[in-house]
Motif scaffolding. Structure first.
Motif, PDB file in Angstrom:
ATOM      1  N   ALA A  63      60.280  87.196   3.181  1.00  8.34           N
ATOM      2  CA  ALA A  63      60.154  87.566   4.594  1.00  8.34           C
ATOM      3  C   ALA A  63      59.780  89.035   4.734  1.00  8.34           C
ATOM      4  CB  ALA A  63      61.460  87.265   5.322  1.00  8.34           C
ATOM      5  N   TRP A  64      60.326  89.906   3.893  1.00  3.16           N
ATOM      6  CA  TRP A  64      60.028  91.331   3.987  1.00  3.16           C
ATOM      7  C   TRP A  64      58.566  91.608   3.661  1.00  3.16           C
ATOM      8  CZ3 TRP A  64      58.226  95.164   0.791  1.00  3.16           C
ATOM      9  CH2 TRP A  64      58.406  96.470   1.246  1.00  3.16           C
ATOM     10  N   ILE A  65      58.048  90.959   2.619  1.00  2.00           N
ATOM     11  CA  ILE A  65      56.652  91.198   2.233  1.00  2.00           C
ATOM     12  C   ILE A  65      55.706  90.794   3.359  1.00  2.00           C
ATOM     13  CG2 ILE A  65      54.831  90.492   0.642  1.00  2.00           C
ATOM     14  CD1 ILE A  65      56.981  90.215  -1.520  1.00  2.00           C
ATOM     15  N   VAL A  66      55.901  89.593   3.882  1.00  6.95           N
ATOM     16  CA  VAL A  66      54.978  89.093   4.908  1.00  6.95           C
ATOM     17  C   VAL A  66      55.135  89.860   6.209  1.00  6.95           C
ATOM     18  CG1 VAL A  66      54.372  87.065   6.265  1.00  6.95           C
ATOM     19  CG2 VAL A  66      54.877  86.830   3.842  1.00  6.95           C
ATOM     20  N   THR A  80      58.767  79.664  -4.010  1.00  2.00           N
ATOM     21  CA  THR A  80      59.749  79.891  -2.949  1.00  2.00           C
ATOM     22  C   THR A  80      59.349  81.070  -2.077  1.00  2.00           C
ATOM     23  OG1 THR A  80      61.492  79.009  -4.378  1.00  2.00           O
ATOM     24  CG2 THR A  80      62.186  80.357  -2.509  1.00  2.00           C
ATOM     25  N   LEU A  81      58.876  82.138  -2.707  1.00  2.00           N
ATOM     26  CA  LEU A  81      58.403  83.286  -1.930  1.00  2.00           C
ATOM     27  C   LEU A  81      57.250  82.893  -1.003  1.00  2.00           C
ATOM     28  CD1 LEU A  81      58.424  86.198  -4.553  1.00  2.00           C
ATOM     29  CD2 LEU A  81      59.986  85.870  -2.634  1.00  2.00           C
ATOM     30  N   LEU A  82      56.333  82.086  -1.512  1.00  2.00           N
ATOM     31  CA  LEU A  82      55.190  81.671  -0.707  1.00  2.00           C
ATOM     32  C   LEU A  82      55.625  80.795   0.462  1.00  2.00           C
ATOM     33  CD1 LEU A  82      52.551  80.908  -3.493  1.00  2.00           C
ATOM     34  CD2 LEU A  82      52.663  82.892  -1.989  1.00  2.00           C
ATOM     35  N   VAL A  83      56.576  79.896   0.213  1.00  2.00           N
ATOM     36  CA  VAL A  83      57.044  79.012   1.293  1.00  2.00           C
ATOM     37  C   VAL A  83      57.690  79.821   2.400  1.00  2.00           C
ATOM     38  CG1 VAL A  83      58.702  77.210   1.849  1.00  2.00           C
ATOM     39  CG2 VAL A  83      57.291  76.997  -0.183  1.00  2.00           C
ATOM     40  N   MET A  98      61.107  78.771 -13.960  1.00  2.00           N
ATOM     41  CA  MET A  98      61.842  79.565 -12.968  1.00  2.00           C
ATOM     42  C   MET A  98      60.929  80.576 -12.272  1.00  2.00           C
ATOM     43  SD  MET A  98      65.609  80.438 -14.498  1.00  2.00           S
ATOM     44  CE  MET A  98      66.919  79.206 -14.475  1.00  2.00           C
ATOM     45  N   VAL A  99      60.080  81.235 -13.073  1.00  2.00           N
ATOM     46  CA  VAL A  99      59.173  82.227 -12.489  1.00  2.00           C
ATOM     47  C   VAL A  99      58.190  81.565 -11.531  1.00  2.00           C
ATOM     48  CG1 VAL A  99      57.349  83.883 -13.018  1.00  2.00           C
ATOM     49  CG2 VAL A  99      59.423  83.823 -14.410  1.00  2.00           C
ATOM     50  N   LEU A 100      57.583  80.459 -11.961  1.00  2.00           N
ATOM     51  CA  LEU A 100      56.592  79.788 -11.129  1.00  2.00           C
ATOM     52  C   LEU A 100      57.204  79.259  -9.835  1.00  2.00           C
ATOM     53  CD1 LEU A 100      54.540  77.836 -13.819  1.00  2.00           C
ATOM     54  CD2 LEU A 100      53.874  79.902 -12.591  1.00  2.00           C
ATOM     55  N   LEU A 101      58.356  78.615  -9.935  1.00  2.00           N
ATOM     56  CA  LEU A 101      58.973  78.057  -8.745  1.00  2.00           C
ATOM     57  C   LEU A 101      59.612  79.145  -7.889  1.00  2.00           C
ATOM     58  CD1 LEU A 101      60.511  74.778 -10.204  1.00  2.00           C
ATOM     59  CD2 LEU A 101      58.420  75.095  -8.891  1.00  2.00           C
ATOM     60  N   GLY A 102      60.000  80.269  -8.498  1.00  2.00           N
ATOM     61  CA  GLY A 102      60.442  81.401  -7.691  1.00  2.00           C
ATOM     62  C   GLY A 102      59.304  81.959  -6.850  1.00  2.00           C
ATOM     63  N   LEU A 103      58.108  82.058  -7.446  1.00  2.00           N
ATOM     64  CA  LEU A 103      56.939  82.475  -6.669  1.00  2.00           C
ATOM     65  C   LEU A 103      56.610  81.465  -5.575  1.00  2.00           C
ATOM     66  CD1 LEU A 103      54.619  83.810  -9.523  1.00  2.00           C
ATOM     67  CD2 LEU A 103      55.923  85.141  -7.863  1.00  2.00           C
TER      68      LEU A 103
END
Length: 334
Positions: free
Chosen positions: A319-322, A217-220, A210-215
């Motif tokens: 989106a907020w981070i980028v 998702t953030l990257l995508v 979950m953690v890896l795929l959540g990251l």
């Protein structure tokens, strides 16, 4: 000539006097209405902008949906495994196979002796005749069993010890294993420990996934929003030169990340539902072959809503981070 000079002095004093006056503030209700209107416009405009480029949107949503569906499927499997193995995890009985020299009367005396112990809750005797009848019913080899001259099965005692604090093995186990009347002792708690270890490992693996795929998702989402910001760099620069704040410029990209998250979460829930429908009937047939009436369960509507909400938060956060990073880096310098 003095009068024109006096008029000029008055003109010079007028701006200073105006600057000292308090700035007129809009009513709170008007500002709240304007804020709501801006968010409503960004909410709709971001959705239409995603629909205007369908292929890019579909690819991004597919990647997010698949990335989120994998840990969700593992969660459903582990949840059903915990429910299916609930009885095994609670089992604590000893299955005692007596020596073949012990007849039924000796087995009854041994059962009565064990039943008098303070650390024993219950003792059930299964005679060789009962064991053979059960085997005949379950195995389907009734005709082959008729060939046997005698009953090869021993007497069996099922001993239920009283609950003890901790996970240590009861002292009764060592006594039974050393008894000359006992051929073998099967301790069901060993299976419980192994099953608990397997399920614990699965839960840890699910959390890590979950953690890896959540990251991921953030990257995508972040990469998609970054490309959108780069394609609108001139528009953003003009808005910043005109005095637009970071919140106003960032808002459409945040809603774009929100929509990516919502659509990806919905796709993940649909994917899990489709997999459940595909494997439901074959899995029930497999369980029925083991005479198990276990009822499979998947996502409820509350779980689905939580998944979509969590996916929306991930999309918004990416989106907020980028957008924050690129807006600060591209802010015009005066």
């Amino acid at each position: 000539m003095a009068k024109p000079r006096k008029s000029a002095n008055r003109l010079r004093e007028t701006p200073a006097a105006n600057q000292s006056l308090p700035r007129e503030r809009r009513p709170l209700r008007a500002r709240w209405s304007a804020w709501i209107r801006q968010h409503r416009q960004s909410f709709r405009a971001s959705l239409w902008r995603l629909l205007a480029r369908p292929w890019s949107t579909v690819l991004t949503v597919l990647v997010m949906g698949i990335a989120l569906a994998l840990p969700l499927l593992l969660f459903v499997v582990l949840d059903n495994a915990r429910a299916l193995a609930g009885g095994l995890r609670e089992a604590r009985e000893f299955t005692i196979f007596l020596d073949s020299t012990q007849d039924t009367e000796a087995a009854r005396r041994f059962a009565a002796q064990l039943g008098q112990r303070a650390d024993v809750l219950d003792v059930v005797l299964r005679t060789p005749e009962q064991g053979l009848a059960e085997f005949r019913q379950l195995s389907g080899f009734s005709e082959a069993l008729d060939v046997l001259e005698g009953n090869p099965l021993p007497s069996v005692l099922v001993v239920t010890p009283r609950l003890q604090a901790g996970n240590d093995e009861p002292a009764l186990l060592a006594e039974l294993q050393a008894d000359a009347r006992v051929d073998m002792v099967q301790y069901d708690a060993e299976w419980r420990k192994r099953l608990s270890a397997i399920l614990g490992f699965g839960e840890r693996a699910m959390l890590a996934l979950m953690v890896l795929l959540g990251l991921a998702t953030l990257l995508v989402v972040g990469n998609t929003v970054r490309m959108d910001i780069q394609s609108r760099a001139e528009e953003i620069a003009v808005m910043q030169l005109m005095g637009a704040g970071d919140g106003f410029v960032r808002r459409p990209f945040l809603y774009a990340g929100f929509w990516y998250g919502v659509l990806g979460g919905v796709l993940a829930v649909l994917a899990v539902g489709i997999v459940e429908l595909v494997v439901h009937a074959p899995l029930l047939e497999l369980l029925a072959s083991y005479q198990n009436r276990f009822s499979l369960h998947g996502f409820g509507w509350r779980d689905a809503m939580m998944v979509v909400a969590a996916s929306a938060v991930l999309g918004w956060l990416g989106a907020w981070i980028v957008s924050t990073r690129h807006l600060f880096a591209g802010r015009p310098r005066h």
